[in-house]
Design a protein around this motif. Structure first.
Motif, PDB file in Angstrom:
ATOM      1  N   ALA A 188       0.737  -1.207  -0.801  1.00 35.06           N
ATOM      2  CA  ALA A 188       0.071  -0.193  -0.905  1.00 35.06           C
ATOM      3  C   ALA A 188       0.985   1.213   0.218  1.00 35.06           C
ATOM      4  CB  ALA A 188      -0.818   0.314   1.630  1.00 35.06           C
ATOM      5  N   GLY A 189       2.347   1.034   0.305  1.00 34.02           N
ATOM      6  CA  GLY A 189       2.820   2.779   0.837  1.00 34.02           C
ATOM      7  C   GLY A 189       2.353   2.405   2.005  1.00 34.02           C
ATOM      8  N   TRP A 190       2.317   2.036   2.917  1.00 33.63           N
ATOM      9  CA  TRP A 190       2.523   3.032   3.750  1.00 33.63           C
ATOM     10  C   TRP A 190       3.975   3.262   5.514  1.00 33.63           C
ATOM     11  CZ3 TRP A 190      -3.412   0.838   4.687  1.00 33.63           C
ATOM     12  CH2 TRP A 190      -4.158   1.601   4.267  1.00 33.63           C
ATOM     13  N   GLN A 191       3.987   3.695   5.341  1.00 33.08           N
ATOM     14  CA  GLN A 191       4.646   3.609   6.846  1.00 33.08           C
ATOM     15  C   GLN A 191       3.515   2.912   8.030  1.00 33.08           C
ATOM     16  OE1 GLN A 191       7.514   4.242   7.382  1.00 33.08           O
ATOM     17  NE2 GLN A 191       7.341   4.464   4.011  1.00 33.08           N
ATOM     18  N   GLU A 192       4.360   2.419   9.042  1.00 33.46           N
ATOM     19  CA  GLU A 192       2.927   1.937  10.097  1.00 33.46           C
ATOM     20  C   GLU A 192       2.805   3.071  11.215  1.00 33.46           C
ATOM     21  OE1 GLU A 192       5.925   0.088  13.626  1.00 33.46           O
ATOM     22  OE2 GLU A 192       5.948  -1.640  12.644  1.00 33.46           O
ATOM     23  N   THR A 193       3.698   3.894  11.485  1.00 30.51           N
ATOM     24  CA  THR A 193       2.594   5.661  11.955  1.00 30.51           C
ATOM     25  C   THR A 193       1.647   6.172  11.290  1.00 30.51           C
ATOM     26  OG1 THR A 193       4.321   6.315  10.696  1.00 30.51           O
ATOM     27  CG2 THR A 193       4.534   6.288  13.089  1.00 30.51           C
ATOM     28  N   GLU A 194       1.943   5.677   9.729  1.00 32.52           N
ATOM     29  CA  GLU A 194      -0.091   6.151   8.604  1.00 32.52           C
ATOM     30  C   GLU A 194      -0.809   5.334   9.245  1.00 32.52           C
ATOM     31  OE1 GLU A 194       2.200   8.229   5.081  1.00 32.52           O
ATOM     32  OE2 GLU A 194       2.101   6.258   5.147  1.00 32.52           O
ATOM     33  N   LEU A 195      -0.941   4.565   9.991  1.00 33.10           N
ATOM     34  CA  LEU A 195      -1.863   3.356  10.185  1.00 33.10           C
ATOM     35  C   LEU A 195      -2.703   4.058  11.251  1.00 33.10           C
ATOM     36  CD1 LEU A 195      -3.147   0.676   8.532  1.00 33.10           C
ATOM     37  CD2 LEU A 195      -1.948  -0.295  10.392  1.00 33.10           C
ATOM     38  N   ASP A 196      -3.954   4.022  10.934  1.00 28.95           N
ATOM     39  CA  ASP A 196      -5.396   4.016  11.626  1.00 28.95           C
ATOM     40  C   ASP A 196      -5.335   2.658  12.912  1.00 28.95           C
ATOM     41  OD1 ASP A 196      -5.106   7.100  10.595  1.00 28.95           O
ATOM     42  OD2 ASP A 196      -6.164   6.771   9.477  1.00 28.95           O
ATOM     43  N   ALA A 197      -5.581   2.022  12.369  1.00 27.40           N
ATOM     44  CA  ALA A 197      -5.862   1.349  13.364  1.00 27.40           C
ATOM     45  C   ALA A 197      -5.444  -0.314  12.309  1.00 27.40           C
ATOM     46  CB  ALA A 197      -7.441   1.088  13.088  1.00 27.40           C
ATOM     47  N   LEU A 198      -4.928  -1.502  13.486  1.00 28.23           N
ATOM     48  CA  LEU A 198      -4.409  -2.787  12.337  1.00 28.23           C
ATOM     49  C   LEU A 198      -6.152  -3.638  13.755  1.00 28.23           C
ATOM     50  CD1 LEU A 198      -3.348  -5.006  10.658  1.00 28.23           C
ATOM     51  CD2 LEU A 198      -2.410  -5.366  13.097  1.00 28.23           C
TER      52      LEU A 198
ATOM     53  N   ALA B 184     -16.895   6.144   8.869  1.00 32.21           N
ATOM     54  CA  ALA B 184     -17.432   6.992   9.817  1.00 32.21           C
ATOM     55  C   ALA B 184     -16.735   8.506   9.618  1.00 32.21           C
ATOM     56  CB  ALA B 184     -17.679   6.644  11.305  1.00 32.21           C
ATOM     57  N   GLY B 185     -15.593   8.756   9.196  1.00 28.16           N
ATOM     58  CA  GLY B 185     -15.085   9.082   9.010  1.00 28.16           C
ATOM     59  C   GLY B 185     -13.834   9.207  10.076  1.00 28.16           C
ATOM     60  N   LEU B 186     -13.093   8.141  10.743  1.00 27.63           N
ATOM     61  CA  LEU B 186     -13.190   7.952  12.573  1.00 27.63           C
ATOM     62  C   LEU B 186     -11.480   7.655  11.618  1.00 27.63           C
ATOM     63  CD1 LEU B 186     -14.858   6.250  14.341  1.00 27.63           C
ATOM     64  CD2 LEU B 186     -15.023   9.105  14.325  1.00 27.63           C
ATOM     65  N   ALA B 187     -11.012   7.025  10.344  1.00 32.86           N
ATOM     66  CA  ALA B 187      -9.524   6.753  10.310  1.00 32.86           C
ATOM     67  C   ALA B 187      -9.747   6.823   8.381  1.00 32.86           C
ATOM     68  CB  ALA B 187      -9.642   5.185  10.562  1.00 32.86           C
ATOM     69  N   ALA B 188      -8.745   6.410   8.064  1.00 33.03           N
ATOM     70  CA  ALA B 188      -8.127   6.746   6.729  1.00 33.03           C
ATOM     71  C   ALA B 188      -7.550   5.782   6.402  1.00 33.03           C
ATOM     72  CB  ALA B 188      -7.548   8.581   6.692  1.00 33.03           C
ATOM     73  N   ARG B 189      -6.751   4.934   7.022  1.00 36.11           N
ATOM     74  CA  ARG B 189      -6.266   3.974   6.361  1.00 36.11           C
ATOM     75  C   ARG B 189      -6.609   2.311   7.724  1.00 36.11           C
ATOM     76  NH1 ARG B 189      -2.631   8.148   5.407  1.00 36.11           N
ATOM     77  NH2 ARG B 189      -2.219   8.984   3.973  1.00 36.11           N
ATOM     78  N   VAL B 190      -6.776   1.709   7.793  1.00 40.02           N
ATOM     79  CA  VAL B 190      -7.072   0.401   8.803  1.00 40.02           C
ATOM     80  C   VAL B 190      -6.908  -0.964   7.505  1.00 40.02           C
ATOM     81  CG1 VAL B 190      -9.172   1.837   9.020  1.00 40.02           C
ATOM     82  CG2 VAL B 190      -8.870  -0.058   7.844  1.00 40.02           C
TER      83      VAL B 190
ATOM     84  N   ALA C 168      -2.091 -16.454   7.100  1.00 42.54           N
ATOM     85  CA  ALA C 168      -1.978 -15.040   7.289  1.00 42.54           C
ATOM     86  C   ALA C 168      -2.589 -14.666   6.288  1.00 42.54           C
ATOM     87  CB  ALA C 168      -1.006 -14.819   8.592  1.00 42.54           C
ATOM     88  N   GLY C 169      -3.196 -13.598   6.061  1.00 43.84           N
ATOM     89  CA  GLY C 169      -4.012 -12.614   5.278  1.00 43.84           C
ATOM     90  C   GLY C 169      -3.971 -11.619   5.866  1.00 43.84           C
ATOM     91  N   ALA C 170      -4.082 -10.724   5.124  1.00 39.62           N
ATOM     92  CA  ALA C 170      -4.025  -8.858   5.695  1.00 39.62           C
ATOM     93  C   ALA C 170      -4.479  -8.001   4.874  1.00 39.62           C
ATOM     94  CB  ALA C 170      -2.035  -8.728   5.783  1.00 39.62           C
ATOM     95  N   VAL C 171      -5.828  -7.119   4.449  1.00 40.61           N
ATOM     96  CA  VAL C 171      -6.620  -6.403   3.463  1.00 40.61           C
ATOM     97  C   VAL C 171      -5.971  -4.931   4.103  1.00 40.61           C
ATOM     98  CG1 VAL C 171      -8.044  -6.263   2.298  1.00 40.61           C
ATOM     99  CG2 VAL C 171      -7.694  -7.763   2.891  1.00 40.61           C
ATOM    100  N   ALA C 172      -5.479  -4.690   3.447  1.00 36.07           N
ATOM    101  CA  ALA C 172      -4.693  -3.057   4.011  1.00 36.07           C
ATOM    102  C   ALA C 172      -6.305  -1.962   2.568  1.00 36.07           C
ATOM    103  CB  ALA C 172      -4.363  -2.274   2.946  1.00 36.07           C
ATOM    104  N   LEU C 173      -7.337  -1.185   3.556  1.00 35.36           N
ATOM    105  CA  LEU C 173      -8.305  -0.479   3.296  1.00 35.36           C
ATOM    106  C   LEU C 173      -7.545   1.037   3.845  1.00 35.36           C
ATOM    107  CD1 LEU C 173     -11.203  -2.220   5.513  1.00 35.36           C
ATOM    108  CD2 LEU C 173     -10.319  -2.937   2.666  1.00 35.36           C
ATOM    109  N   VAL C 174      -8.693   1.694   2.525  1.00 32.45           N
ATOM    110  CA  VAL C 174      -8.672   3.389   2.086  1.00 32.45           C
ATOM    111  C   VAL C 174     -10.241   3.764   2.208  1.00 32.45           C
ATOM    112  CG1 VAL C 174      -7.809   3.705  -0.118  1.00 32.45           C
ATOM    113  CG2 VAL C 174      -6.928   5.084   1.885  1.00 32.45           C
ATOM    114  N   VAL C 175     -10.183   5.078   2.469  1.00 33.22           N
ATOM    115  CA  VAL C 175     -11.193   5.667   2.158  1.00 33.22           C
ATOM    116  C   VAL C 175     -10.833   6.541   0.434  1.00 33.22           C
ATOM    117  CG1 VAL C 175     -12.965   8.382   2.679  1.00 33.22           C
ATOM    118  CG2 VAL C 175     -12.496   6.738   4.359  1.00 33.22           C
ATOM    119  N   PRO C 176     -11.815   6.588  -0.551  1.00 32.41           N
ATOM    120  CA  PRO C 176     -11.258   6.851  -1.980  1.00 32.41           C
ATOM    121  C   PRO C 176     -10.441   8.304  -1.685  1.00 32.41           C
ATOM    122  CG  PRO C 176     -13.177   5.521  -2.104  1.00 32.41           C
ATOM    123  CD  PRO C 176     -12.727   5.511  -0.250  1.00 32.41           C
TER     124      PRO C 176
END
Lengths: 154, 351, 120
Positions: free
Chosen positions: B82-92, B138-144, B180-188
């Motif tokens: 996704a090209g994200w840093q750990e610190t950019e992630l709002d919630a795992l 809900a707009g409470l996170a941008a990247r999860v 293990a599987g991981a899926v990255a979600l983002v608000v468009p």
């Protein structure tokens, strides 16, 4: 007003009937054949041990006890090498019922729970499968021996 | 409906009926990653996985630590893609089958990721996607990131027998996947290119259904009524029917459960037919000695994160309904004579 | 002493006892651990009835290798001790014959735990 508990039970019974239509039975003939052959062969190995100990000059009783320990060793080694679970997968009861299966039931938790330490891992879990066998064996043997002793005196 | 009237008017349009929801923002799946064990790597989906382990222990001291590490690897791979840093992630949002979901807890210790533990057994990834998409909506996170894992040997020693114990498995038994599987979600709207990506459009929250089935070697069957319950609600509340979807993916009813599932759907007038596939069936070849098929939180997570989402991105599937199904018992409840309660959460993913 | 006869009987009787166990597992859905418990109890009961000893004499390892033999040796140990020491023998006789096997299993388990790890 229908009783919700009754309705739920009827629903569960209907589901169990539907599910049963799709449930395969275990391959009984194949499993029985494997159990017979694997169990029989382990007993043959035991008999060979008995012959060997008798040839070394031991009495039948002594030879039987030593053959049991020898089979325990074989079962333990095959478990340690990761082979006995494969034998059990095919042999089923043919691998579980002989004394080698008893060894497997003690050695496999001993190895498995070693990561939780020697006291609460290895020692506490050692008899987690064989413990019930020993416990009920003792209780049944006490009852059985007591009844016989009271009736026959021997 | 008394409850519906309490929800604000604007929200009521997103909330459909008793269990379903519609995501107006349609959060996009920007990346996904999977890590699996050697047996899973030899299965039909082998080429879809990012990493295939050479041995189940993965160089760790115990199987539990190996599971933690494959989960961590999958999450990091998804972050990287996704090209994200750990610190950019709002919630795992992550969970697994080990007691108190320790595989997840240890995987994220001393990282910078805000963490929400989730548990729905084999349906964990569906619950993570549903809750994660809700945070975005809900707009409470941008990247999860939603993730889940399981490990065959770690699950065996916790749920069943020691690994070297020679027990025979019945034909209904399922094989807990090492995966293990991981899926990255983002608000468009977050400024990244999301055109053509799979989007989460609808979800249906499951209810816990107990069909009275008590055999822990037959979890697929126990999960079937929960899948029916959720799907009936999903189709009724969204106004869709099974033909709307290219693919209806359950995870994991396995072979026997899948047949009962399809027959029950037919009887409910919701024919799923050949558009139904099951993650536990997809993950292994029949000759791999896994009996009825795969299971475990990592099974559905890794199949979704690899085969399903990659083929969606390649345009082979456009409308997918993903239904995670989980057995919610533990060894103690089974020994105390309880039946196996099950849950199914549905997530609609559309490209 | 002929070897072939005892080996054949050991195979047939031992195989048959295991076959009964498989029937319990597959047909009556008894879990493996419960099956082992049932066999030990059955061995103890047969020993009390005086039936297991003749079976061991006849089938050799075919009867002494299955776990039912454990119930038999437990019973035998208790009976011997009852005759020798009176009522206290009911307790002290338990491990008289069977103790060796349990001690051996503990030792083997200990060394396996020290030197081997489960492969899975």
């Amino acid at each position: 007003m229908p009783d919700p508990e009754q309705a739920r039970q009827r629903e569960q019974a209907e589901f169990a009937a539907l599910a049963a239509q799709y449930h395969p039975q275990p391959p009984l003939a194949r499993n029985l054949a494997w159990a017979f052959v694997v169990g029989g062969l382990i007993c043959v190995v035991g008999q060979l041990f008995i012959f060997a100990f008798q040839a070394a000059g031991l009495t039948a009783t002594q030879a039987g006890a030593r053959a049991a320990v020898a089979l325990l060793a074989v079962g333990s080694i095959l478990t340690a090498l990761g082979v006995y679970d494969e034998i059990g997968r095919y042999g089923g009861a043919g691998a579980a019922i002989p004394i080698t299966g008893f060894a497997n039931s003690i050695v496999s938790p001993a190895m498995e729970f070693r990561t939780e330490g020697l006291v609460f891992g290895f020692a506490a879990r050692l008899f987690s499968i064989a413990g019930p066998v020993i416990t009920f064996g003792i209780l049944a043997a006490m009852g059985s021996a007591l009844v016989r002793f009271l009736l026959l005196g021997r | 409906m008394a409850v519906a009237s309490m929800i604000p008017v604007q929200a009521a349009a997103k909330r459909l009926g008793h269990q379903s929801m519609r995501f107006e923002t349609a959060p996009a799946i920007i990346a996904s990653a999977s890590v699996v064990g050697p047996r899973e790597g030899q299965g039909p989906l082998g080429r879809y996985f990012e990493t295939v382990l050479e041995d189940e222990r993965y160089g760790e001291r115990c199987f539990e630590q190996a599971e933690s590490r494959i989960l961590k690897d999958a999450v990091n791979a998804a972050l990287g893609a996704a090209g994200w840093q750990e610190t950019e992630l709002d919630a795992l949002l992550s969970g697994d089958l080990l007691n108190q979901t320790v595989a997840s807890n240890y995987a994220v210790r001393n990282t910078k990721m805000p963490f929400l533990g989730v548990f729905a057994a084999c349906a964990t990834i569906a619950e993570g996607l549903l809750v994660g998409a809700s945070l975005l909506e809900a707009g409470l996170a941008a990247r999860v990131v939603a993730a889940a894992s399981s490990h065959h040997e770690a699950a065996e020693r916790q749920y069943r027998y020691p690994n070297e114990f020679g027990a025979q498995r019945p034909p209904t038994a399922q094989w807990t996947a090492t995966a293990a599987g991981a899926v990255a979600l983002v608000v468009p709207a977050t400024g990244c290119e999301t055109a053509g990506l799979p989007r989460i459009t609808y979800a249906t929250i499951g209810r816990v259904v107990d069909c009275g089935q008590k055999d822990p070697y037959d979890m697929g069957t126990a999960e079937v009524p929960a899948a029916w319950d959720t799907l009936v609600a999903h189709f009724r509340e969204t106004g869709r029917d099974p033909a709307y979807y290219d693919l209806i993916v359950t995870g994991d009813l396995a072979r026997i459960g899948s047949e009962i599932f399809r027959e029950g759907m037919r009887r409910r007038g919701l024919e799923v037919g050949s558009r139904h596939v099951d993650c536990g069936v997809l993950l292994y070849r029949p000759e791999q000695d896994v009996h009825a098929g795969g299971s475990g939180a990592g099974c559905a997570a890794s199949v979704l994160a690899s085969y399903i989402l990659k083929e969606m991105r390649a345009g082979r599937f456009r409308r997918v309904l993903f239904i995670g199904t989980g057995s919610l018992h533990n060894p103690v409840s089974i020994q105390q004579g309880e039946a196996i309660p099950a849950i199914a959460h549905a997530v609609a993913i559309e490209a | 002493m002929s070897f072939a006869g005892p080996l054949v009987w050991a195979f047939l009787v031992g195989g048959f006892i295991c076959l009964v166990g498989q029937v319990l597992i597959d047909v009556f859905k008894v879990p493996p651990a419960h099956t082992m418990v049932l066999f030990v109890v059955a061995g103890a009961v047969l020993a009390g009835l005086g039936l297991y000893e003749p079976l061991v004499k006849f089938a050799g390892a075919g009867a002494s290798v299955p776990i039912s033999n454990f119930g038999y040796v437990l019973t035998k140990g208790i009976l011997d001790a009852l005759q020798r020491e009176g009522w206290f023998g009911l307790l002290t006789g338990v491990f008289e014959v069977a103790g060796g096997a349990i001690a051996a299993a503990v030792v083997f388990g200990f060394f396996a735990a020290l030197f081997f790890r489960p492969k899975g």
